[in-house]
Design an enzyme around this catalytic site. Structure first.
Site, short mmCIF file in Angstrom:
data_model
loop_
_atom_site.label_atom_id
_atom_site.label_comp_id
_atom_site.label_asym_id
_atom_site.label_seq_id
_atom_site.Cartn_x
_atom_site.Cartn_y
_atom_site.Cartn_z
N GLY A 1 -5.59 -75.64 -0.61
CA GLY A 1 -5.56 -75.37 0.30
C GLY A 1 -4.54 -75.63 1.35
N GLU B 1 -28.90 -103.04 -1.62
CA GLU B 1 -28.65 -102.39 0.18
C GLU B 1 -28.17 -104.03 0.55
OE1 GLU B 1 -28.17 -99.93 1.27
OE2 GLU B 1 -28.32 -100.90 2.89
N ALA C 1 -23.30 -95.52 -4.47
CA ALA C 1 -23.60 -94.47 -3.78
C ALA C 1 -23.60 -95.06 -2.34
CB ALA C 1 -25.07 -94.11 -3.74
N HIS D 1 -56.87 -75.58 4.96
CA HIS D 1 -57.78 -76.92 4.13
C HIS D 1 -58.33 -76.11 2.80
CE1 HIS D 1 -60.32 -80.13 3.59
NE2 HIS D 1 -61.50 -79.36 3.18
P1 FAD Z 1 -18.71 -79.35 0.76
O1 FAD Z 1 -19.90 -78.65 0.55
O2 FAD Z 1 -18.18 -80.28 0.54
O3 FAD Z 1 -17.34 -78.46 0.10
C1 FAD Z 1 -16.42 -78.23 0.47
C2 FAD Z 1 -15.20 -77.66 -0.49
O4 FAD Z 1 -13.58 -77.04 -0.23
C3 FAD Z 1 -15.63 -78.20 -1.72
O5 FAD Z 1 -15.72 -77.13 -2.99
C4 FAD Z 1 -14.44 -78.37 -1.91
O6 FAD Z 1 -13.42 -78.26 -2.81
C5 FAD Z 1 -13.25 -77.26 -0.87
N1 FAD Z 1 -12.06 -77.92 -0.49
C6 FAD Z 1 -11.64 -79.50 0.05
N2 FAD Z 1 -10.94 -79.38 0.98
C7 FAD Z 1 -10.27 -77.85 -0.09
C8 FAD Z 1 -8.52 -77.19 0.24
N3 FAD Z 1 -7.93 -77.61 0.69
N4 FAD Z 1 -8.49 -76.03 -0.22
C9 FAD Z 1 -9.68 -75.99 -1.03
N5 FAD Z 1 -11.03 -76.15 -1.05
C10 FAD Z 1 -10.61 -76.85 -0.82
N6 FAD Z 1 -27.42 -82.11 1.75
C11 FAD Z 1 -28.71 -81.30 2.01
O7 FAD Z 1 -28.17 -80.91 2.64
N7 FAD Z 1 -29.81 -81.77 1.27
C12 FAD Z 1 -29.89 -82.51 -0.22
O8 FAD Z 1 -30.44 -82.42 -1.22
C13 FAD Z 1 -28.52 -83.14 -0.19
N8 FAD Z 1 -28.46 -83.36 -1.36
C14 FAD Z 1 -27.14 -84.65 -2.34
C15 FAD Z 1 -27.12 -84.77 -3.45
C16 FAD Z 1 -25.75 -85.27 -4.37
C17 FAD Z 1 -25.67 -85.80 -4.96
C18 FAD Z 1 -24.91 -85.41 -2.94
C19 FAD Z 1 -23.22 -85.71 -2.92
C20 FAD Z 1 -24.87 -84.69 -1.66
C21 FAD Z 1 -25.94 -83.63 -0.87
N9 FAD Z 1 -26.41 -82.66 0.02
C22 FAD Z 1 -27.53 -82.75 0.08
C23 FAD Z 1 -25.18 -83.34 0.28
C24 FAD Z 1 -24.24 -81.85 0.83
O9 FAD Z 1 -24.01 -81.45 -0.30
C25 FAD Z 1 -23.22 -81.82 1.76
O10 FAD Z 1 -23.69 -82.05 3.20
C26 FAD Z 1 -22.50 -80.01 2.09
O11 FAD Z 1 -22.18 -79.72 0.66
C27 FAD Z 1 -21.60 -80.48 2.60
O12 FAD Z 1 -21.41 -78.71 2.92
P2 FAD Z 1 -19.65 -78.57 3.31
O13 FAD Z 1 -19.67 -77.24 3.99
O14 FAD Z 1 -18.78 -79.57 4.95
O15 FAD Z 1 -18.69 -79.11 1.86
#
Ligand code: FAD
Length: 462
Positions: free
Chosen positions: A117, A200, A265, A440
């Site tokens: 979108g 790092e 990363a 405990h």
């Molecule tokens: P996202 O999860 O990034 O979702 C955004 C969605 O929007 C995506 O599916 C994308 O396709 C869609 N999108 C974007 N722009 C558009 C558009 N214009 N039109 C349609 N769709 C669109 N967080 C934790 O809290 N605990 C964890 O253990 C953890 N582990 C992680 C491990 C890894 C490997 C990674 C990469 C991240 C991890 N995170 C973790 C972070 C967590 O995934 C993110 O903080 C979280 O997913 C953010 O949520 P969000 O709703 O902001 O966006």
């Protein structure tokens, strides 16, 4: 043929923030359309983040635990790794959760539109050939991994999504960036058999975390990883027989080192710049973040933003709570996002978990704090689990003795942290925690015991 949808609320992006906002808005009686570019709901977290990484970390834990049992009289054979089966299991976990979300959307009559979108005006979005007109929109577009421009494009250079694909088990692997994601994936590959190095730039791993828990983690893992702190990668040369990496800094090897794979990363960048947000009048900063107020409103009052796209910490649980607030505000409720604390957990081995102010932050902000630490060497449960490297630390306001934060390193630290979060949110003081009877033998006891140390009722620790 073009389609037209008119709706009260559009949620752009179906990650933890987006689906939580959409479901809450629908539960509050609003008509909701959820736009998602992926074929499944759940965003980064469910598809390529939190959940698949934890599925693989579970595999790593079982391998490590089985090995460790040899010193307690139970010896298993060497693990036989079937990558296809591990991948299939991880994908099943993802499928179960993402399908579940699909069902929850259907149940609430949330209309899901698949596609990318972009804004065409302050009340319109275009998704493929579908035009959506809305009264309110919640931007939940999330973030993606940062790539380093000087690293060549090569199949052997992967980001977190590539690492989760688990295509093979490299012999020598470099994790570039010692943050949570790099260390979690490093833990997985190390358990599966890779020799893992971590580089790092900062002088500690996970720079945002409590320095003491990181120190304990780093000490425990000096046998598992080659850790190079205060060091950076300056060049990568892709050759037929491997990736040759040049380092610079305190712990840099003198000559380029060969690796089979590099996991980059080094952080995540927000997707705010990809949405044509200017066409809706929404300000996006140069890094791609969208500024919001405490009700998650952008500079355009009927446009909201939540989750990774609005800033740190980029965590799923933060996005979920923000999503709820945005939906509630749109429905007319007087809610706002003002948590006392947002927990952070590295699901490494041992786990690192922290919440509230760290001592470093307290110092920077001029808050007088005192700490109390309970070493797990004195915990019956930790001793019985042969994992005594951990400790539990509580951080109190010096004057009021109210708890302001805490940090835990050790097995299950992430699960334990919830109690400290609750204590901080409730404004508990040391006495409240010390007088709470903990079961405990549990690791959670260490939270009560740390408070007792602070209160002065325990003085004879090893
Ligand atoms: P996202 O999860 O990034 O979702 C955004 C969605 O929007 C995506 O599916 C994308 O396709 C869609 N999108 C974007 N722009 C558009 C558009 N214009 N039109 C349609 N769709 C669109 N967080 C934790 O809290 N605990 C964890 O253990 C953890 N582990 C992680 C491990 C890894 C490997 C990674 C990469 C991240 C991890 N995170 C973790 C972070 C967590 O995934 C993110 O903080 C979280 O997913 C953010 O949520 P969000 O709703 O902001 O966006």
């Amino acid at each position: 043929m073009s389609n037209e949808i008119k709706t009260q609320v559009v949620v752009l992006g179906a990650g933890p923030g987006g689906y939580s906002a959409a479901f809450r808005a629908a539960d509050l009686g609003l008509e909701v359309t959820l736009v998602e570019a992926r074929s499944t709901l759940g965003g980064v977290c469910l598809n390529v983040g939190c959940i698949p990484s934890k599925a693989l970390l579970h595999v790593a834990k079982v391998i490590d635990d089985a090995k460790e049992m040899a010193s307690h009289g139970v010896t298993f054979g060497a693990p036989e790794i079937d990558l296809d089966k591990i991948r299939a299991w991880k994908d099943k976990v993802i499928g179960q959760l993402t399908n579940g979300l699909g069902g929850m959307a259907k149940m609430r009559k949330v209309k899901v539109v698949n596609g990318y979108g972009k804004f065409t005006g302050a009340n319109t979005l275009q998704v493929g050939d579908t035009t959506i007109t809305f009264e309110h929109v919640i931007i939940a577009a999330g973030s993606e991994p940062v790539a380093l421009p000087f690293i060549p494009k090569d199949d052997r250079v992967i980001d977190s999504t590539g690492a989760l694909e688990l295509k093979d088990i490299p012999g020598e692997m470099l994790v570039l960036g010692g943050g949570i994601i790099g260390l979690e994936m490093g833990t997985v590959y190390r358990a599966l058999g890779s020799k893992v190095s971590v580089v790092e730039f900062a002088d500690q791993l996970v720079p945002a975390a409590d320095a003491d828990i990181v120190k304990a983690y780093t000490k425990y893992n000096s046998k598992n990883f080659n850790i190079m702190l205060s060091t950076k990668v300056t060049a990568v040369e892709a050759k037929k027989d491997g990736l040759y990496v040049t380092f610079e800094g305190k712990n840099a090897p003198a000559n380029p080192v060969r690796y089979d794979k590099i996991l980059v990363a080094v952080g995540r960048k927000p997707n705010g710049n990809l949405l044509d947000a200017a066409k809706a009048g929404v300000n996006v900063d140069e890094r791609g973040f969208i500024n919001v107020d405490k009700q998650l409103r952008t500079n355009v009052p009927h446009i909201y933003a939540i989750g990774d796209v609005i800033g740190q910490p980029m965590l799923a649980h933060k996005a979920v709570h923000e999503g709820h607030v945005a939906a509630e505000v749109i429905s007319g409720l007087k809610h706002f996002f003002d948590p006392r604390c947002i927990p952070s957990v590295a699901y490494t081995d041992p786990e690192m978990a922290w919440v509230g102010v760290t001592e470093k932050e307290a110092k920077e902000k001029g808050i007088a704090v005192e700490t109390a630490t309970f070493p797990w060497a004195a915990s019956g449960r930790a001793i019985a689990s042969a994992r005594t490297e951990g400790f539990t630390k509580l951080i109190f306001d010096k004057e009021t003795h109210r708890i302001l934060g805490g940090a835990i390193v050790g097995i299950n630290a992430g699960e334990m942290l919830g109690e400290i979060c609750l204590a901080v949110e409730m404004g508990a003081d040391a006495e409240d925690i010390a007088l709470t009877i903990h079961a405990h033998p549990t690791l959670n006891e260490s939270i009560g015991l740390a408070a007792e140390i602070y209160e002065g009722s325990i003085t004879d620790l090893p």
